[in-house]
Design a protein around this motif. Structure first.
Motif, PDB file in Angstrom:
ATOM      1  N   LEU A 400       0.828  -1.209   0.000  1.00 34.61           N
ATOM      2  CA  LEU A 400       0.000   0.000   0.000  1.00 34.61           C
ATOM      3  C   LEU A 400       0.864   1.261   0.000  1.00 34.61           C
ATOM      4  O   LEU A 400       0.462   2.290  -0.553  1.00 34.61           O
ATOM      5  N   ARG A 401       2.040   1.184   0.620  1.00 38.87           N
ATOM      6  CA  ARG A 401       2.956   2.333   0.591  1.00 38.87           C
ATOM      7  C   ARG A 401       3.385   2.646  -0.839  1.00 38.87           C
ATOM      8  O   ARG A 401       3.544   3.811  -1.220  1.00 38.87           O
ATOM      9  N   MET A 402       3.588   1.598  -1.655  1.00 35.46           N
ATOM     10  CA  MET A 402       4.059   1.797  -3.026  1.00 35.46           C
ATOM     11  C   MET A 402       2.929   2.096  -4.001  1.00 35.46           C
ATOM     12  O   MET A 402       3.054   2.971  -4.868  1.00 35.46           O
ATOM     13  N   LYS A 403       1.794   1.399  -3.869  1.00 36.53           N
ATOM     14  CA  LYS A 403       0.723   1.503  -4.862  1.00 36.53           C
ATOM     15  C   LYS A 403      -0.329   2.549  -4.514  1.00 36.53           C
ATOM     16  O   LYS A 403      -1.009   3.064  -5.400  1.00 36.53           O
ATOM     17  N   GLU A 404      -0.527   2.829  -3.227  1.00 36.87           N
ATOM     18  CA  GLU A 404      -1.574   3.773  -2.804  1.00 36.87           C
ATOM     19  C   GLU A 404      -0.942   4.879  -1.962  1.00 36.87           C
ATOM     20  O   GLU A 404      -1.262   5.053  -0.795  1.00 36.87           O
ATOM     21  N   LYS A 405      -0.060   5.641  -2.593  1.00 44.69           N
ATOM     22  CA  LYS A 405       0.689   6.671  -1.859  1.00 44.69           C
ATOM     23  C   LYS A 405      -0.199   7.806  -1.368  1.00 44.69           C
ATOM     24  O   LYS A 405       0.141   8.490  -0.403  1.00 44.69           O
ATOM     25  N   ASN A 406      -1.338   8.020  -2.040  1.00 42.97           N
ATOM     26  CA  ASN A 406      -2.178   9.172  -1.713  1.00 42.97           C
ATOM     27  C   ASN A 406      -3.276   8.856  -0.705  1.00 42.97           C
ATOM     28  O   ASN A 406      -4.087   9.736  -0.392  1.00 42.97           O
ATOM     29  N   LEU A 407      -3.322   7.647  -0.209  1.00 43.68           N
ATOM     30  CA  LEU A 407      -4.336   7.317   0.787  1.00 43.68           C
ATOM     31  C   LEU A 407      -4.101   8.125   2.065  1.00 43.68           C
ATOM     32  O   LEU A 407      -2.957   8.299   2.499  1.00 43.68           O
ATOM     33  N   PRO A 408      -5.172   8.652   2.675  1.00 39.30           N
ATOM     34  CA  PRO A 408      -4.989   9.389   3.942  1.00 39.30           C
ATOM     35  C   PRO A 408      -4.520   8.445   5.046  1.00 39.30           C
ATOM     36  O   PRO A 408      -5.104   7.384   5.259  1.00 39.30           O
ATOM     37  N   ARG A 409      -3.473   8.827   5.746  1.00 37.69           N
ATOM     38  CA  ARG A 409      -2.898   7.988   6.800  1.00 37.69           C
ATOM     39  C   ARG A 409      -2.890   8.759   8.114  1.00 37.69           C
ATOM     40  O   ARG A 409      -1.998   9.581   8.354  1.00 37.69           O
ATOM     41  N   PRO A 410      -3.874   8.513   8.970  1.00 34.84           N
ATOM     42  CA  PRO A 410      -3.891   9.190  10.273  1.00 34.84           C
ATOM     43  C   PRO A 410      -2.668   8.855  11.124  1.00 34.84           C
ATOM     44  O   PRO A 410      -2.295   9.624  12.002  1.00 34.84           O
ATOM     45  N   TYR A 411      -2.080   7.693  10.865  1.00 37.91           N
ATOM     46  CA  TYR A 411      -0.914   7.260  11.635  1.00 37.91           C
ATOM     47  C   TYR A 411       0.032   6.543  10.688  1.00 37.91           C
ATOM     48  O   TYR A 411      -0.397   5.741   9.853  1.00 37.91           O
ATOM     49  N   LYS A 412       1.337   6.823  10.770  1.00 35.88           N
ATOM     50  CA  LYS A 412       2.295   6.233   9.843  1.00 35.88           C
ATOM     51  C   LYS A 412       3.585   5.902  10.577  1.00 35.88           C
ATOM     52  O   LYS A 412       4.091   6.710  11.360  1.00 35.88           O
ATOM     53  N   VAL A 413       4.127   4.699  10.313  1.00 34.79           N
ATOM     54  CA  VAL A 413       5.391   4.286  10.912  1.00 34.79           C
ATOM     55  C   VAL A 413       6.506   4.430   9.895  1.00 34.79           C
ATOM     56  O   VAL A 413       6.264   4.397   8.682  1.00 34.79           O
ATOM     57  N   PRO A 414       7.766   4.608  10.338  1.00 33.34           N
ATOM     58  CA  PRO A 414       8.891   4.641   9.398  1.00 33.34           C
ATOM     59  C   PRO A 414       8.970   3.352   8.595  1.00 33.34           C
ATOM     60  O   PRO A 414       8.716   2.260   9.126  1.00 33.34           O
ATOM     61  N   THR A 415       9.328   3.445   7.332  1.00 31.23           N
ATOM     62  CA  THR A 415       9.351   2.287   6.447  1.00 31.23           C
ATOM     63  C   THR A 415      10.288   1.203   6.934  1.00 31.23           C
ATOM     64  O   THR A 415      10.061   0.005   6.684  1.00 31.23           O
ATOM     65  N   VAL A 416      11.331   1.567   7.650  1.00 32.93           N
ATOM     66  CA  VAL A 416      12.291   0.573   8.119  1.00 32.93           C
ATOM     67  C   VAL A 416      11.628  -0.444   9.058  1.00 32.93           C
ATOM     68  O   VAL A 416      12.054  -1.612   9.113  1.00 32.93           O
ATOM     69  N   ILE A 417      10.586  -0.041   9.772  1.00 29.24           N
ATOM     70  CA  ILE A 417       9.951  -0.956  10.726  1.00 29.24           C
ATOM     71  C   ILE A 417       9.241  -2.117  10.021  1.00 29.24           C
ATOM     72  O   ILE A 417       9.476  -3.286  10.359  1.00 29.24           O
ATOM     73  N   PRO A 418       8.357  -1.864   9.033  1.00 23.82           N
ATOM     74  CA  PRO A 418       7.779  -3.011   8.331  1.00 23.82           C
ATOM     75  C   PRO A 418       8.807  -3.859   7.577  1.00 23.82           C
ATOM     76  O   PRO A 418       8.624  -5.072   7.432  1.00 23.82           O
ATOM     77  N   VAL A 419       9.896  -3.236   7.098  1.00 20.31           N
ATOM     78  CA  VAL A 419      10.947  -4.007   6.426  1.00 20.31           C
ATOM     79  C   VAL A 419      11.603  -4.980   7.407  1.00 20.31           C
ATOM     80  O   VAL A 419      11.808  -6.164   7.101  1.00 20.31           O
TER      81      VAL A 419
END
Length: 489
Positions: A400-419
């Motif tokens: 979703l980070r790559m394909k749906e970049k414009n989705l509203p995100r009330p809360y977001k974690v640094p990408t390194v965490i899901p990796v």
């Protein structure tokens, strides 16, 4: 309306729509921040902390390495919870991993998740924890016997499952109150163990030799390390339980994150301190040879008050079964709503507003699975399927980070965490299979293959018996249930 409230613990139907429209039948938002914290901690603190220390120690080979495993398990649970919090804000539906995979990758992967979760995952967890509860309940009545009759243990376990099914069917509010009470009792019991270890250390009676040579004989095998993590992570299982009941959480975008960030670090700290207390009182050999680790600790530390320990374990395991029951039935309910399970399972009781059919189904499967094998085998099976599911869910977030970049995100974690979480999931799935293969891993593969066949037969090609609709109608009338609407407000 008054009669409905009397029948179901004071809960009535959902409020009518503004403007006098028809009433919505749906699960009510009964879970506040405190109840959410208690649900997460209550699901996590169960039989694991009283049984898994042996499994971690035997596979890691040294006390120091086992403590590192416990700390890393807590870190993984925290990182995973952060990822799930973002997914919960993006997809505010009950069902946890199932809902996220369904909305991201589609029907077949989501069905495999629910197929494993509903038929094996949650019911097997309920069965394993209830058997632990039953052993501690029955043990005082067979003090002079070399072993406890398994028929009695399984009878008590089945009775506890039936009792909790009735509580959850009667009232969601009553079930959450029971979760809150049991969670407080669990935390107090762990504090007793921690305090006892501190007293022993202060009196100079502590066995510090194991800690002085903490990393002696530590294993270097990747497979054994992976299985040690399975045993430790079993004690943290339930960190994602709040995501299963998002539609029943008040102010979910705020309370979801706060509940996770309060509950998981709290439980992690308690677990590490409890393990240190075990090592201060018991030698590694005594830990490995003990049939009831917490009881062995209590006999050496609090002696005449040692009965407190089995009582604490009973409360802990009973509350954990209730928490797993509460959250697991919501996944079954969500799958029925999407057509991946029988439609009946998506229905809600007309008066109690509880997913009664899903609760009945979960209880039935758990009762069947009570006849399963030993504790460690169940844990390995559940851990493999669990981390396969967690890895797939984390990949949803990255997708979703790559394909749906414009989705509203009330809360977001640094990408390194899901990796990091995705890499950890891949390791925990592959390392034990490659380095330390066991039969239960083959069972998982065969079970997933059977799920693909079931999907194409019953979901894709819609090959459903004609009697199913008639049976659904009769059961709907018997159970007084009806289809529910989703709650996103």
């Amino acid at each position: 309306m008054e009669r409905s409230k009397e029948r179901c613990g004071g809960e009535g139907l959902a409020e009518p729509k503004p403007g006098g429209g028809s009433r919505e039948l749906r699960l009510r938002r009964e879970i506040g921040l405190w109840s959410a914290v208690c649900l997460i901690a209550g699901c996590m603190i169960g039989s694991g902390i009283f049984m898994s220390p042996q499994g971690v120690l035997v596979y890691m080979g040294s006390p120091g390495a086992s403590l590192v495993v416990w700390a890393v398990c807590g870190l993984l649970a925290t990182l995973g919870a952060l990822c799930y919090a973002e997914l919960g804000a993006l997809i505010p539906e009950s069902g946890g991993e199932y809902a996220y995979i369904l909305r991201t990758f589609g029907s077949l992967p989501a069905f495999l998740v629910i197929y494993t979760f509903v038929l094996v995952g949650r019911p097997a967890a309920i069965a394993a924890i209830s058997l632990s509860f039953a052993e501690y309940v029955v043990a005082p009545f067979y003090l002079r016997c070399s072993s406890v009759p398994q028929v009695v243990v399984k009878g008590v376990a089945a009775s506890s499952i039936l009792l909790l099914m009735l509580v959850n069917c009667w009232s969601s509010r009553l079930a959450t109150m029971l979760i809150n009470v049991c969670t407080v009792a669990k935390v107090l019991s762990l504090l007793i163990v921690i305090g006892g270890g501190a007293v022993v250390l202060g009196q100079g009676r502590a066995r510090t030799e194991a800690l002085l040579h903490a990393f002696h004989n530590t294993t270097q095998q990747a497979g054994r390390i992976g299985i040690a993590f399975y045993q430790g992570l079993w004690s943290f299982d339930g960190w994602n339980s709040i995501n299963y009941v998002t539609e029943e959480l008040r102010n979910p975008q705020q309370n979801l994150v706060w509940a996770l960030m309060i509950a998981i670090p709290l439980v992690t700290g308690l677990y590490i301190l409890v393990n240190i207390s075990y090592l201060l009182v018991l030698s590694p050999n005594e830990i490995l040879s003990s049939d009831a680790l917490a009881v062995s600790w209590g006999n050496q530390v609090i002696e005449t008050w040692a009965w407190i320990v089995p009582l604490a374990v009973m409360l802990s395991t009973f509350g954990s079964v209730n928490g797993v029951f509460f959250s697991g039935s919501r996944v079954c309910y969500a799958a029925g709503r999407e057509g991946h399970m029988p439609r009946l399972l998506s229905m809600v009781h007309l008066h109690c507003l509880t997913p009664a059919p899903a609760l009945l189904f979960t209880a039935t499967v758990a009762l069947v699975l009570i006849i399963l094998g030993n504790f460690i085998t169940i844990v390995n099976f559940l851990s493999l399927t669990g981390w396969l599911t967690y890895g797939t869910t984390i990949s949803c977030l990255l997708y979703l980070r790559m394909k749906e970049k414009n989705l509203p995100r009330p809360y977001k974690v640094p990408t390194v965490i899901p990796v990091i979480m995705l890499l950890a999931s891949v390791y925990l799935v592959l390392a034990p299979i490659i380095d330390h293969p066991q039969m239960e891993f083959l069972y998982v593969f065969l079970f997933l293959v059977s799920g693909i066949l079931v999907y194409f037969l019953f979901i894709s090609f819609r090959c459903q018996p004609k009697c199913l609709k008639m049976a659904t109608l009769h059961l709907q009338l018997l159970l007084e249930v009806a289809p529910a609407t989703k709650s996103f407000d």
